[in-house]
Design an enzyme around this catalytic site. Sequence first.
Site, PDB file in Angstrom:
ATOM      1  N   LYS A  75      -0.405 -14.771  -4.597  1.00 10.34           N
ATOM      2  CA  LYS A  75      -0.532 -13.450  -5.511  1.00 10.34           C
ATOM      3  C   LYS A  75       0.602 -13.168  -6.453  1.00 10.34           C
ATOM      4  O   LYS A  75       1.284 -13.601  -7.032  1.00 10.34           O
ATOM      5  CB  LYS A  75       0.613 -12.341  -3.886  1.00 10.34           C
ATOM      6  CG  LYS A  75       0.397 -13.143  -2.448  1.00 10.34           C
ATOM      7  CD  LYS A  75       1.275 -12.541  -1.626  1.00 10.34           C
ATOM      8  CE  LYS A  75       1.492 -12.592   0.326  1.00 10.34           C
ATOM      9  NZ  LYS A  75       2.311 -12.149   0.717  1.00 10.34           N
TER      10      LYS A  75
ATOM     11  N   ASP B 117       8.097  -4.710   9.305  1.00 13.98           N
ATOM     12  CA  ASP B 117       6.414  -4.024   9.870  1.00 13.98           C
ATOM     13  C   ASP B 117       5.516  -5.139  10.385  1.00 13.98           C
ATOM     14  O   ASP B 117       4.381  -5.632   9.596  1.00 13.98           O
ATOM     15  CB  ASP B 117       5.832  -3.699   8.271  1.00 13.98           C
ATOM     16  CG  ASP B 117       4.890  -3.084   8.299  1.00 13.98           C
ATOM     17  OD1 ASP B 117       4.481  -1.823   9.302  1.00 13.98           O
ATOM     18  OD2 ASP B 117       3.818  -2.890   7.407  1.00 13.98           O
TER      19      ASP B 117
END
Length: 358
Positions: free
Chosen positions: A61, A167
């Site tokens: 990432k 989340d």
Amino acid sequence: MAPRRKEKYKLPVPLPEGKVLDDMDGNQWTLGKMIGSGGFGLIYLAFSTNKPNKDARHVIKVEYQENGPLFSELKFYQRAAKREYIKKWIEQRKLDYLGVPIFYGFGLTNFKGRSYRFMVMERLGIDLQQKLSDQKGTFQKSTVLQLGIRVLDILEYIHENEYVHGDIKAANLLLGYTNPDRVYLADYGLCYRYCPNGNHKQYQENPRKGHNGTIEFTSLDAHKGVAPSRRSDVEILGYCMLRWLCGKLPWDANLEDPLAVQTAKTNLLDELPQSVLSWASGSSCCELAQFLVCVHNLAYEEKPDYQKLKKILNPNGVPLGLLEFSSKAQSVHVCTPTLPKAVSHSRPVDPSLLPCGS
């Protein structure tokens, strides 16, 4: 020259395939093709230069160094999810695995005059949102309950390490790449340290921060602008399971109106267990009704009884097998309830008084 503030959260210019990155431990990684982008960063396949493998088993990432989410995710892994910590937890709890992705390293690199932060992770497979799409929006009840148990294992671990995820949703739950019968909770860029150094954050409503998170699943605390806590995570999980079983939630038609969603969630929780039992075929949702009763009875700073919650989802203690996703979507009759206005119970509902049907 320093970047202008308005550029702070832009997606970075893609790095070239084949670029070699050196992490802080001296390991080298070769970038493969870019496979995704989201939030403020990009995701690439990655190959260790020490152990080349045609089939990439890692991803990298990347984001601009001045961005925040990847830095926050990195701090989570450094503080709470090092490989040795996870291995010890699995051994202590006698688990077959824990669905927290493995972190391999991090570092900084430069490209076209900009500094990038990168993080090396294990490669995962497809997310559950894709699986839901393949199965017309629902999972079989046995799959839903097993997913709930697996996520509870993850939540107990991260909660014990002072973090909440905040989340949880199908798009953030990924199957393993080499072991697609396992599920992993990913994306810790927005996780929250609810109890730094053992000091729990205090309950405080802040309307300016209200309705944060994914509107379908976010907790009532988040709707009120309260910092997330452990009860927020298990409440979100309850909504997710209800969606996975039934294919929709009572407030789906009002997602553009956060206050209407908040009111519908309040009604659902205050009218438990009947509100959930009447939403989908009575006793077919019994375990989820019991689960949400337990969650709704939690105080803000209270530690969930994870073993009790898992027992609700697996009352007979059947050993968990491989995750299975049926090629045939089940049919669950969903009612359209007319929920009454929110009314607080004078005393908590005892979930043990809710016998489940077969």
